[in-house]
Design a protein around this motif. Structure first.
Motif, PDB file in Angstrom:
ATOM      1  N   LEU B 432      13.561  -7.090  -9.853  1.00 31.88           N
ATOM      2  CA  LEU B 432      13.215  -7.095  -8.624  1.00 31.88           C
ATOM      3  C   LEU B 432      14.131  -8.076  -7.657  1.00 31.88           C
ATOM      4  O   LEU B 432      13.939  -9.310  -7.798  1.00 31.88           O
ATOM      5  N   SER B 433      14.815  -7.417  -6.550  1.00 33.31           N
ATOM      6  CA  SER B 433      15.353  -8.334  -5.761  1.00 33.31           C
ATOM      7  C   SER B 433      14.315  -8.813  -4.541  1.00 33.31           C
ATOM      8  O   SER B 433      13.321  -8.399  -4.395  1.00 33.31           O
ATOM      9  N   ILE B 434      14.841  -9.944  -3.995  1.00 30.43           N
ATOM     10  CA  ILE B 434      13.695 -10.095  -2.923  1.00 30.43           C
ATOM     11  C   ILE B 434      13.321  -9.114  -1.747  1.00 30.43           C
ATOM     12  O   ILE B 434      12.154  -9.067  -1.451  1.00 30.43           O
ATOM     13  N   LYS B 435      14.701  -8.361  -1.509  1.00 29.13           N
ATOM     14  CA  LYS B 435      14.270  -7.068  -0.571  1.00 29.13           C
ATOM     15  C   LYS B 435      13.446  -6.312  -1.107  1.00 29.13           C
ATOM     16  O   LYS B 435      12.466  -5.749  -0.521  1.00 29.13           O
ATOM     17  N   ASN B 436      13.186  -6.076  -2.665  1.00 28.66           N
ATOM     18  CA  ASN B 436      12.493  -5.177  -3.143  1.00 28.66           C
ATOM     19  C   ASN B 436      11.078  -5.605  -3.164  1.00 28.66           C
ATOM     20  O   ASN B 436      10.316  -5.130  -2.836  1.00 28.66           O
ATOM     21  N   VAL B 437      10.866  -6.843  -3.343  1.00 30.85           N
ATOM     22  CA  VAL B 437       9.587  -7.741  -3.407  1.00 30.85           C
ATOM     23  C   VAL B 437       9.063  -7.393  -1.839  1.00 30.85           C
ATOM     24  O   VAL B 437       7.679  -6.989  -1.689  1.00 30.85           O
ATOM     25  N   ASN B 438       9.759  -7.803  -0.704  1.00 32.22           N
ATOM     26  CA  ASN B 438       9.419  -7.565   0.559  1.00 32.22           C
ATOM     27  C   ASN B 438       8.959  -6.108   0.826  1.00 32.22           C
ATOM     28  O   ASN B 438       7.891  -5.602   1.502  1.00 32.22           O
ATOM     29  N   ASN B 439      10.013  -5.264   0.431  1.00 32.86           N
ATOM     30  CA  ASN B 439       9.822  -3.757   0.797  1.00 32.86           C
ATOM     31  C   ASN B 439       8.502  -3.188   0.077  1.00 32.86           C
ATOM     32  O   ASN B 439       7.924  -2.324   0.556  1.00 32.86           O
ATOM     33  N   ASN B 440       8.257  -3.732  -1.025  1.00 34.90           N
ATOM     34  CA  ASN B 440       7.153  -3.190  -1.654  1.00 34.90           C
ATOM     35  C   ASN B 440       5.848  -3.571  -0.992  1.00 34.90           C
ATOM     36  O   ASN B 440       4.787  -2.534  -1.089  1.00 34.90           O
ATOM     37  N   THR B 441       5.685  -4.442  -0.423  1.00 35.24           N
ATOM     38  CA  THR B 441       4.715  -4.986   0.545  1.00 35.24           C
ATOM     39  C   THR B 441       4.564  -3.995   1.551  1.00 35.24           C
ATOM     40  O   THR B 441       3.511  -3.735   2.138  1.00 35.24           O
ATOM     41  N   MET B 442       5.535  -3.732   2.233  1.00 36.73           N
ATOM     42  CA  MET B 442       5.743  -2.611   3.357  1.00 36.73           C
ATOM     43  C   MET B 442       5.158  -1.416   2.852  1.00 36.73           C
ATOM     44  O   MET B 442       4.301  -0.641   3.602  1.00 36.73           O
ATOM     45  N   ILE B 443       5.640  -1.139   1.696  1.00 32.50           N
ATOM     46  CA  ILE B 443       4.649   0.254   1.316  1.00 32.50           C
ATOM     47  C   ILE B 443       3.509   0.207   1.006  1.00 32.50           C
ATOM     48  O   ILE B 443       2.788   1.042   1.541  1.00 32.50           O
ATOM     49  N   HIS B 444       2.943  -0.936   0.555  1.00 34.55           N
ATOM     50  CA  HIS B 444       1.404  -1.098   0.288  1.00 34.55           C
ATOM     51  C   HIS B 444       0.860  -1.250   1.701  1.00 34.55           C
ATOM     52  O   HIS B 444      -0.062  -0.170   1.712  1.00 34.55           O
ATOM     53  N   ASN B 445       1.404  -1.643   2.368  1.00 34.26           N
ATOM     54  CA  ASN B 445       0.651  -1.896   3.897  1.00 34.26           C
ATOM     55  C   ASN B 445       0.657  -0.465   4.680  1.00 34.26           C
ATOM     56  O   ASN B 445      -0.156  -0.252   5.534  1.00 34.26           O
ATOM     57  N   GLU B 446       1.700   0.014   4.558  1.00 25.93           N
ATOM     58  CA  GLU B 446       1.643   1.349   5.289  1.00 25.93           C
ATOM     59  C   GLU B 446       1.148   2.646   4.513  1.00 25.93           C
ATOM     60  O   GLU B 446       1.235   3.610   5.187  1.00 25.93           O
ATOM     61  N   LEU B 447       0.866   2.352   3.407  1.00 28.47           N
ATOM     62  CA  LEU B 447       0.293   3.477   2.477  1.00 28.47           C
ATOM     63  C   LEU B 447      -1.006   4.337   3.119  1.00 28.47           C
ATOM     64  O   LEU B 447      -1.081   5.149   3.164  1.00 28.47           O
ATOM     65  N   HIS B 448      -1.799   3.204   3.474  1.00 28.13           N
ATOM     66  CA  HIS B 448      -2.977   3.764   4.019  1.00 28.13           C
ATOM     67  C   HIS B 448      -3.123   3.817   5.519  1.00 28.13           C
ATOM     68  O   HIS B 448      -4.237   4.011   6.133  1.00 28.13           O
ATOM     69  N   GLU B 449      -2.161   3.527   6.182  1.00 28.38           N
ATOM     70  CA  GLU B 449      -2.041   3.396   7.562  1.00 28.38           C
ATOM     71  C   GLU B 449      -1.927   4.802   8.317  1.00 28.38           C
ATOM     72  O   GLU B 449      -1.267   5.722   7.658  1.00 28.38           O
ATOM     73  N   PRO B 450      -2.568   5.239   9.278  1.00 30.06           N
ATOM     74  CA  PRO B 450      -2.022   6.656   9.850  1.00 30.06           C
ATOM     75  C   PRO B 450      -0.707   6.467  10.643  1.00 30.06           C
ATOM     76  O   PRO B 450      -0.438   5.581  11.265  1.00 30.06           O
ATOM     77  N   LEU B 451       0.016   7.187  10.242  1.00 32.79           N
ATOM     78  CA  LEU B 451       1.583   7.043  10.501  1.00 32.79           C
ATOM     79  C   LEU B 451       2.064   8.266  11.265  1.00 32.79           C
ATOM     80  O   LEU B 451       1.426   9.313  11.174  1.00 32.79           O
ATOM     81  N   THR B 452       2.858   7.972  12.352  1.00 31.16           N
ATOM     82  CA  THR B 452       3.715   9.108  13.297  1.00 31.16           C
ATOM     83  C   THR B 452       4.446   9.684  12.394  1.00 31.16           C
ATOM     84  O   THR B 452       4.921   8.980  11.171  1.00 31.16           O
ATOM     85  N   GLU B 453       5.055  10.872  12.635  1.00 36.74           N
ATOM     86  CA  GLU B 453       6.137  11.328  11.932  1.00 36.74           C
ATOM     87  C   GLU B 453       7.383  10.705  11.693  1.00 36.74           C
ATOM     88  O   GLU B 453       7.756  10.546  10.494  1.00 36.74           O
ATOM     89  N   GLU B 454       7.566   9.614  12.989  1.00 39.73           N
ATOM     90  CA  GLU B 454       8.819   8.840  12.737  1.00 39.73           C
ATOM     91  C   GLU B 454       8.454   7.706  11.843  1.00 39.73           C
ATOM     92  O   GLU B 454       9.524   7.398  10.839  1.00 39.73           O
ATOM     93  N   GLN B 455       7.369   7.218  11.998  1.00 37.83           N
ATOM     94  CA  GLN B 455       6.970   6.050  11.068  1.00 37.83           C
ATOM     95  C   GLN B 455       6.926   6.509   9.550  1.00 37.83           C
ATOM     96  O   GLN B 455       7.226   5.934   8.761  1.00 37.83           O
ATOM     97  N   ALA B 456       6.370   7.825   9.430  1.00 36.65           N
ATOM     98  CA  ALA B 456       6.309   8.203   8.051  1.00 36.65           C
ATOM     99  C   ALA B 456       7.593   8.594   7.365  1.00 36.65           C
ATOM    100  O   ALA B 456       7.815   8.312   6.237  1.00 36.65           O
ATOM    101  N   GLN B 457       8.530   8.926   8.320  1.00 33.98           N
ATOM    102  CA  GLN B 457      10.034   9.047   7.834  1.00 33.98           C
ATOM    103  C   GLN B 457      10.484   7.657   7.438  1.00 33.98           C
ATOM    104  O   GLN B 457      11.169   7.519   6.182  1.00 33.98           O
ATOM    105  N   ILE B 458      10.260   6.793   8.018  1.00 33.00           N
ATOM    106  CA  ILE B 458      10.591   5.283   7.597  1.00 33.00           C
ATOM    107  C   ILE B 458       9.787   5.080   6.256  1.00 33.00           C
ATOM    108  O   ILE B 458      10.767   4.321   5.412  1.00 33.00           O
ATOM    109  N   PHE B 459       8.830   5.189   6.034  1.00 29.95           N
ATOM    110  CA  PHE B 459       7.925   4.868   4.902  1.00 29.95           C
ATOM    111  C   PHE B 459       8.586   5.363   3.842  1.00 29.95           C
ATOM    112  O   PHE B 459       8.800   4.890   2.722  1.00 29.95           O
ATOM    113  N   LEU B 460       8.887   6.575   3.991  1.00 29.16           N
ATOM    114  CA  LEU B 460       9.460   7.596   2.825  1.00 29.16           C
ATOM    115  C   LEU B 460      10.786   6.963   2.482  1.00 29.16           C
ATOM    116  O   LEU B 460      11.170   7.071   1.274  1.00 29.16           O
TER     117      LEU B 460
END
Lengths: 475, 463
Positions: B432-460
């Motif tokens: 894992l790169s450090i970017k991967n590590v930080n990105n994985n946390t973002m995925i984790h934290n955004e997973l159960h959030e209600p997202l707008t279409e734009e936010q969901a696009q970024i999530f994906l």
């Protein structure tokens, strides 16, 4: 800025010799040192320098470390050359850096590998066609007498419309050396000479490490003092610089599996109709390259305009932050990240990118074959002679190959090596290797990427100045 | 949120056991490398609070420059670990001596004062390691708050989501929010990911602390103290430093071979460096100031995975030792040495120069005196024109920095010449790169959030 001494620098650095459709790379071994020196003395004046009027044929010469050693280059002086050059392309560590494993393992190389004959120097002869190149070489041959023997000859040519065998237009984004007389190309391609020629300041505004003569030998008076003013601590006399106006040349013979490449892409398609399958394969190939086969950049053209062009006037920050047009893992986005270098702001990115450029010199070999989704079975082996000039092999060629091409962690990617030159052969299927295509919603991922470019030989050369070639004859 | 800490302990090696110790370290290195290359679990993996660990032999030969204190033979153990419990050092020591007992014993029995075979207990081993603990001067963590367990969990989560998304065909026009919801359902259906419902704590910039330090700095400038200090260092020290002309081709080939032997096996690498601080109280104080600055910035500002804009460092630290006269620098980073140092020069030459210009034989700097108007004046002095300027613009201020890390050829040579071989290096998530590590946390934290279409696009796009 110091003016470039164009009549000293070998011309291949500045000129692709597009007018000369044919080139022959003679990989030579020194058989008789004295005769080799005589040959160099005689031929130095014939070496095509950047100020020479182009004739029907041209000649450029480079040396390996072994070659310099054979000529009697002092071991202590040798130590001033860069480590990469002194070690050569084949070491355990370099194998890891360059990713030369499995079928590309140097042990299997046709030349330049540990199992192959020693290479001392390279003579590159250009002509408008094969006959002209050979005819010129025949005029050189008597001058060599018993001095040199040919270890290997590599034929290279330019394919029509500057295409390479996979079918793409090549060599569009080349740096322009400031002060070389070539028209500035704009768009961040104008680079300080010290990135390519020793003795001039580079993009860090310092002089690149050069080949100083710390021990006096030969008629070193003919050589220039080093630009940085480094001197012997005791005598205070400035060191002569063998490297001045010289440059390092990387040469790799890359065999292209054109049929494998297009078949793999066509197999990614679920379409049953041949025409649609071909269309999708071309689309995927373009995504991997970052340009359509004719050269049109994806950042500007979401459809194939179907024409050849050399459009290089684009960046990524404003045009394609998301990678929806040109994927982050695409070949051209890795090889020249333009204004998106890691996560730096655009102006810093442009500055950083300028510090990792190479002057590519590409010639194809094998059948005159330009592949496409429709036609991808060449007769016999085809490939390209990848060459590039740089002043610091580690910071330029090796950096690009390792950090930008081979690293699956480029940008924010997880497991995406460069689809053309970074994918590892993986017979045991232990590696995850993908190509990610960002789209409006869900990324499309091509999994189990395969390697379609195999290294068949390679070496690092030093292309000295005209005067330094003469100097070698006095050792 | 679990905090990560640096740990370092130095133990004196018995001279007659040095050869034995070296061979044991080499055996551990080879075994570890072989296992890691073939993805076989190692003993180190059992310590699930250990991010990185390394053993380094420190001797007179490690120093390129004349040491200012007698240098004994020392075995240095350096780790980055998750702080568990109130006495997290104690917990970490227990982790080390219980999981790595065979390694600890065979290595430290080559050191002075290690308990005899019959007297080795958890407590006696810990006591021994505790004796050599050395304070870290400044510490950077690329993913603050992320424990090893969390990094591994989030990695598994990312891989699962990746496979789920890529094993399905999504109709053209499917909204990103719909795919996001489908992913949520998939994860909810998997009890092994139940932990992901709770969001991970992510450290933000500590504006309060940072601004109070900033206020102090402004005060120092307003009272003239800062300018006085800068001029003092510049006029009485920097100007008298000798120019360094060491280039990479001057380096000892055998030494470089040793360094390269252990480099570039994985997308991550390590770097260990030892340098000697310049003599004098002023230099010592100056170094202390820059360590303080680095500490403050690393704690308060550089909490999003970038140290001085370098986006490839997992952990880094400076350790002053031998009565503050020597300094060790450790780093764990993505990519190879050339890229790492290239990044340093490109993005933080000023920060590096400021720190390391206080060590002997660092490429000559012209940092301190070049604040504000001084570069203009210097530019008029003929001799000074030779110094390559490096303009860097900060909001509202213009510095012109020269020399030091911006003197690329000499800086790279300095860095290689002061780098020392790392005998054993361990990382539990080298893929894992450090970017991967930080990105994985973002995925984790955004997973159960209600997202707008734009936010969901970024999530994906993160997947």
């Amino acid at each position: 800025m110091t003016a470039l001494e164009l009549s000293e620098i070998q011309s291949y650095l500045f000129n692709e010799y597009k007018e000369m459709g044919f080139s022959k790379y003679y990989l030579m071994q020194i058989q008789n040192t004295a005769a080799a020196k005589n040959f160099l003395a005689e031929v130095a004046g014939e070496v095509t320098h950047a100020n020479a009027a182009l004739k029907d044929s041209c000649l450029n010469i480079g040396f390996t470390r072994d070659g310099l050693k054979e000529l009697g280059y002092h071991e202590e002086n040798m130590h001033s050359f860069s480590r990469e050059f002194r070690e050569g392309m084949v070491t355990d560590h370099r194998q890891r850096l360059l990713g030369d494993f499995e079928g590309s393992d140097p042990k299997l190389w046709k030349w330049g590998g540990p199992e192959n004959e020693r290479i001392d120097l390279i003579l590159i002869v250009f002509g408008k066609d094969e006959d002209a190149a050979e005819a010129y070489y025949r005029t050189l041959r008597p001058k060599m007498e018993t001095a040199l023997s040919e270890v290997k000859t590599l034929d290279g040519k330019s394919l029509p419309n500057d295409r390479e065998h996979f079918g793409f237009r090549d060599g569009i984004s080349q740096p322009v050396i400031k002060g070389s007389g070539s028209k500035a190309s704009g768009n961040n391609n104008d680079i300080n000479p010290g990135e390519f020629v020793l003795g001039y300041k580079n993009e860090y505004n310092v002089y690149p490490d050069t080949a100083l003569l710390r021990v006096k030998q030969g008629q070193s008076d003919m050589l220039a003092d080093n630009s940085e003013g480094l001197a012997d601590k005791k005598t205070k006399i400035k060191f002569k610089d063998f490297g001045h106006n010289g440059t390092y040349f990387v040469l790799r013979q890359l065999e292209q599996d054109v049929d494998g490449f297009w078949t793999f892409l066509k197999n990614q398609s679920k379409e049953t109709e041949e025409e649609k399958r071909n269309g999708e394969a071309t689309y995927l190939a373009a995504k991997m390259m970052g340009r359509w086969p004719g050269g049109a950049p994806l950042v500007k053209y979401d459809q194939d305009p179907g024409i050849d062009m050399e459009d290089n006037n684009f960046n990524y920050t404003k045009e394609d932050t998301s990678g929806n047009k040109c994927p982050f893992g695409a070949h051209i986005r890795r090889m020249n990240p333009r204004d998106v270098f890691e996560e730096s702001p655009p102006n810093i990115s442009l500055m950083l990118t300028r510090r990792h450029r190479i002057m590519r010199r590409i010639r194809s070999y094998g059948e005159d074959f330009i592949g496409s989704a429709e036609n991808h079975k060449p007769t016999g082996k085809v490939g390209l002679l990848f060459g590039c000039f740089n002043a610091n092999i580690s910071k330029q060629f090796e950096f690009i190959q390792y950090t930008w091409a081979n690293s699956p962690k480029f940008k924010r990617l997880y497991a995406d090596p460069d689809p053309f030159i970074g994918v590892r052969e993986d017979p045991k299927h232990t590696l995850e290797q993908n190509f990610t295509i960002p789209t409006e919603t869900c990324n499309r991922v091509i999994t189990d990427m395969q390697r379609f470019v195999h290294v068949r030989g390679g070496a690092y050369f030093f292309f000295p100045s005209v005067t330094s070639i003469k100097f070698l004859s006095t050792l | 949120m679990t905090h990560q800490h640096p740990f370092i302990t130095m133990s004196e090696i018995q001279e007659d056991k040095l050869v034995l110790l070296r061979s044991r370290l080499e055996a551990i290195r080879k075994d570890l490398l072989e296992k890691q290359l073939s993805n076989v679990p190692t003993v180190f993996d059992k310590v699930n609070t250990l991010h990185y660990g390394r053993w380094v032999i420190l001797s007179r030969d490690s120093f390129r420059d004349e040491p200012r204190e007698p240098v004994g033979l020392r075995l240095v153990l350096s780790t980055n670990y998750d702080g568990i419990g109130e006495d997290h050092v104690e917990h970490h020591l227990t982790d080390l001596v219980t999981h790595l007992t065979p390694y600890i014993d065979q290595l430290y029995e080559c050191c002075v004062g290690y308990p005899e075979e019959g007297a080795r207990t958890e407590e006696s081993r810990k006591n021994f390691l505790r004796k050599g603990i050395t304070k870290t001067s400044a510490f950077f963590n690329g993913a603050p708050g992320r424990s090893v367990v969390q990094i591994r969990q989030e990695d598994a989560l990312h891989q699962h989501i990746w496979k789920f998304v890529n094993s399905r065909t999504w109709d053209e026009g499917t909204p990103a929010t719909a795919i996001h919801r489908a992913i949520q359902q998939e994860i909810d259906a998997n009890p092994e990911f139940a932990w992901s419902r709770e969001k991970a704590g992510v450290q933000g910039i500590k504006w309060g602390s940072f601004l109070s330090w900033g206020f102090l700095l402004v005060l120092l400038f307003l009272t003239g103290l800062a300018v006085f200090w800068i001029l003092f260092i510049f006029l009485f020290y920097e100007l008298w430093d000798k120019k360094q002309t060491l280039t990479q081709s001057d380096l000892d080939d055998k030494k470089i071979d040793k360094l390269k032997l252990v480099e570039d096996f994985f997308p991550q690498n390590q770097f260990t460096q030892v340098a000697v601080l310049k003599p004098g109280l002023a230099r010592k104080f100056n170094f202390w100031i820059w360590m303080l600055r680095t500490r403050v910035l690393a704690n308060d500002v550089f909490v999003k995975g970038k140290l001085l804009n370098i986006p490839t460092i997992h952990f880094a630290r400076w350790v002053q030792f031998d009565k503050g006269k020597h300094v060790l620098f450790f780093s764990n980073f993505d990519g190879n040495w050339e890229q790492y140092l290239g990044d340093f020069i490109d993005q933080s030459g000023w920060g590096l120069s400021a720190i390391f210009s206080n060590t002997v034989n660092f490429p000559k700097t012209h940092f301190m005196g070049l604040l504000g108007v001084i570069p203009v004046i210097l530019g008029k002095i003929p001799g000074m024109r030779k110094i390559p300027p490096m303009p860097v613009t900060f909001p509202g201020t213009k510095f012109v920095l020269t020399g030091g890390a911006y003197d690329q050829e000499h800086f790279l040579a300095w860095s290689r010449s002061t780098q020392i071989p790392t005998q054993v290096w361990y990382c539990p998530y080298r893929h894992l790169s450090i970017k991967n590590v930080n990105n994985n946390t973002m995925i984790h934290n955004e997973l159960h959030e209600p997202l707008t279409e734009e936010q969901a696009q970024i999530f994906l796009k993160r997947i």
